[in-house]
Design a protein around this motif. Structure first.
Motif, short mmCIF file in Angstrom:
data_model
loop_
_atom_site.label_atom_id
_atom_site.label_comp_id
_atom_site.label_asym_id
_atom_site.label_seq_id
_atom_site.Cartn_x
_atom_site.Cartn_y
_atom_site.Cartn_z
N ARG A 309 2.18 -8.18 -5.12
CA ARG A 309 1.76 -7.33 -6.24
C ARG A 309 2.64 -6.09 -6.23
NH1 ARG A 309 -2.66 -8.91 -3.68
NH2 ARG A 309 -3.22 -6.88 -2.80
N ARG A 310 3.25 -5.82 -7.38
CA ARG A 310 4.22 -4.73 -7.48
C ARG A 310 3.81 -3.76 -8.57
NH1 ARG A 310 9.51 -6.70 -5.34
NH2 ARG A 310 9.15 -8.80 -4.54
N ASN A 311 4.21 -2.50 -8.41
CA ASN A 311 3.92 -1.51 -9.44
C ASN A 311 5.01 -1.54 -10.50
OD1 ASN A 311 6.10 -0.24 -8.27
ND2 ASN A 311 4.90 1.35 -7.28
N SER A 312 4.92 -0.61 -11.46
CA SER A 312 5.88 -0.61 -12.57
C SER A 312 7.30 -0.33 -12.10
CB SER A 312 5.46 0.44 -13.60
OG SER A 312 5.37 1.73 -13.00
N GLU A 313 7.45 0.31 -10.95
CA GLU A 313 8.78 0.61 -10.42
C GLU A 313 9.33 -0.52 -9.56
OE1 GLU A 313 8.39 4.27 -8.36
OE2 GLU A 313 7.91 5.43 -10.15
N GLY A 314 8.53 -1.57 -9.36
CA GLY A 314 9.01 -2.72 -8.61
C GLY A 314 8.73 -2.70 -7.13
N PHE A 315 7.97 -1.71 -6.65
CA PHE A 315 7.68 -1.63 -5.23
C PHE A 315 6.40 -2.39 -4.89
CE2 PHE A 315 10.45 1.98 -5.92
CZ PHE A 315 11.31 1.89 -4.84
N ILE A 316 6.39 -3.01 -3.73
CA ILE A 316 5.27 -3.84 -3.30
C ILE A 316 4.12 -2.96 -2.82
CG2 ILE A 316 4.56 -5.63 -1.67
CD1 ILE A 316 7.59 -6.36 -1.50
N TYR A 317 2.92 -3.21 -3.35
CA TYR A 317 1.75 -2.47 -2.88
C TYR A 317 0.62 -3.39 -2.40
CZ TYR A 317 -0.54 -3.59 -7.33
OH TYR A 317 -1.10 -4.25 -8.39
N GLY A 318 0.80 -4.71 -2.53
CA GLY A 318 -0.24 -5.63 -2.06
C GLY A 318 0.32 -7.02 -1.83
N LEU A 319 -0.26 -7.75 -0.85
CA LEU A 319 0.16 -9.11 -0.54
C LEU A 319 -1.06 -10.02 -0.47
CD1 LEU A 319 2.68 -8.47 2.41
CD2 LEU A 319 3.25 -8.85 0.01
N THR A 320 -0.89 -11.25 -0.94
CA THR A 320 -1.92 -12.28 -0.80
C THR A 320 -1.26 -13.52 -0.22
OG1 THR A 320 -3.16 -11.43 -2.69
CG2 THR A 320 -3.67 -13.66 -1.96
N TYR A 321 -1.86 -14.09 0.80
CA TYR A 321 -1.33 -15.28 1.46
C TYR A 321 -2.10 -16.51 1.00
CZ TYR A 321 0.65 -11.78 4.62
OH TYR A 321 1.31 -10.69 5.14
#
Length: 427
Positions: A309-321
């Motif tokens: 899951r990424r924000n509008s700037e493209g940085f990762i803020y969440g992961l789901t496995y």
């Protein structure tokens, strides 16, 4: 052979599902058993009415309909309709439903040959056939017996060499197949296989196959009434086409039903997370992953899809496995800090921008001002303009600096308490 038994309270919905497959030329009706006259000569209404009258003999039993599928190995495509009907009759007899009315349909909408059977557990005298642990008590022994008798591929051998579902199931593609049918295929493959505890985790799996479940916008009529709809996504993750209500699908994957799955999976679905943890720990120990793409590819080889899951700037803020081997779906934060988005970025130097670490906002502003000042100094040899820019930057730093204000303490805690006067002894 693999047998799947689903119990329902709506014989009408089961019959409609199979008859629609026949009308779409995706299934063939092979007849029935224990109907008055020839079941093949009966109309859809006559078959439905016969089932309905049988169920009216016992109105206390609500879950009175069975939908059974017999699935054969892909190498057994040579089985003709007569042979498959013979296998189905033998299976129903072993299951204890040999005297019950049932219908047979052979479907052609999958890569392996399979049959669908429709029946009821209400007997002619109004009593019901016990369905408790029917799969373990009756179906499994019947399956093994028929595999040996008819020389079928054993289910155990099939499971040992079974490929992961994402290699078999193709993502939904808008326009190639009817929207409702494309979503239905994905739901059938996902809903009962994976263990998810929220709509967010379910969407993490559905998104792999270009499908998403939506509750509607905040405050909308659909959200207030706990409605749910499904949509197809394009390659960029954006919805395309018309949404389809959950109640229109055969399996009725409504929010109310999913919430029941969420609750059950919270109890039973989180016991197989060690496979995910062990794979990640091994990757860190071997130090073979230099960036985010390497980690994704390495986990994919282990049967784990990493959904970011990424924000509008493209940085990762969440992961789901999503573990396709065990069916486990979980957020990184639920596995512990080392497996969360922040923890994984610290362990593998992951980022969305070619491995570079994101700078704090104030450092970015300072660098931008310095760059502007340097550009001006090249055009202004005397340095007057660049000096002004640097002075402005200094003033901005002072204005934006956080000052520690004196702590405020309520008078209630600072004022001195009055001493209470002692009263003398009573006269």
């Amino acid at each position: 052979m693999v047998a799947v038994i689903k119990v329902s309270s709506s014989i009408n919905r089961i019959l409609n599902y199979n008859e629609n497959k026949v009308s779409q030329e995706k299934a063939v009706y092979l007849g029935g058993n224990n109907f008055p006259g020839e079941a093949a000569d009966l109309s859809f209404t006559a078959r439905l009415n016969y089932f309905t009258r049988r169920m009216e003999l016992n109105t206390n039993t609500k879950r009175n309909s069975l939908h059974i599928s017999l699935n054969f190995d892909t190498s057994e495509k040579g089985l003709d309709n007569k042979k498959m009907a013979e296998i189905a009759h033998a299976y129903m007899k072993e299951l204890g439903f040999g005297e019950q009315p049932y219908l047979l349909y052979r479907h052609h909408d999958a890569g392996h040959p399979h049959l669908h059977l429709v029946t009821t557990n209400i007997q002619a005298d109004g009593s019901r056939i016990d369905l408790h642990h029917l799969g373990i008590r009756k179906s499994e022994p019947a399956r093994k017996k028929l595999e040996e008798h008819f020389g079928l591929v054993r289910a155990e051998d099939h499971r040992n060499k079974r490929a992961m579902p994402q290699k078999i199931l193709q993502p939904a593609s808008y326009g190639k197949v009817e929207t409702r049918a494309a979503i239905q295929n994905v739901l059938e493959a996902v809903l009962d296989r994976y263990k998810y505890t929220s709509l967010h985790e379910l969407n993490a799996v559905l998104g792999i196959y270009n499908v998403r479940a939506e509750r509607g916008s905040e405050g909308s009529r659909m959200e207030r009434h706990k409605g749910l709809q499904y949509r197809i996504l394009d390659d960029n993750g954006q919805p395309v086409g018309v949404p389809v209500k959950a109640s229109l699908f055969y399996s009725r994957p409504t929010l109310q039903r999913l919430e029941g799955k969420f609750a059950r999976n919270k109890i039973t679905g989180k016991g197989q997370t060690m496979h995910i943890k062990n794979c990640i720990d091994r990757l860190e120990a071997t130090k073979k992953c230099a960036g985010f793409a390497d980690v994704e590819q390495a986990l994919s080889r282990e049967g784990i899809t990493l959904v970011t899951r990424r924000n509008s700037e493209g940085f990762i803020y969440g992961l789901t496995y999503v573990d396709h081997k065990t069916g486990t779906v979980c957020n990184g934060s639920s596995l512990g800090k080392p497996y969360s988005a922040k923890g994984m970025q610290e362990r593998f130097t992951l980022n969305a921008t070619a491995g570079q670490t994101r700078l704090p906002s104030f450092e970015l502003k300072d660098r931008k001002l310095d760059r502007i000042a340097d550009e001006i100094s090249l055009r202004d040899p005397k340095g007057s303009a660049s000096g002004i820019i640097r002075e402005i930057a200094g003033v901005l730093d002072k204005l934006m600096a956080v000052e520690r204000a004196p702590e405020y303490v309520s008078k209630h805690y600072t004022r001195k308490r009055k001493k209470r006067k002692r009263r003398g002894p009573l006269q």
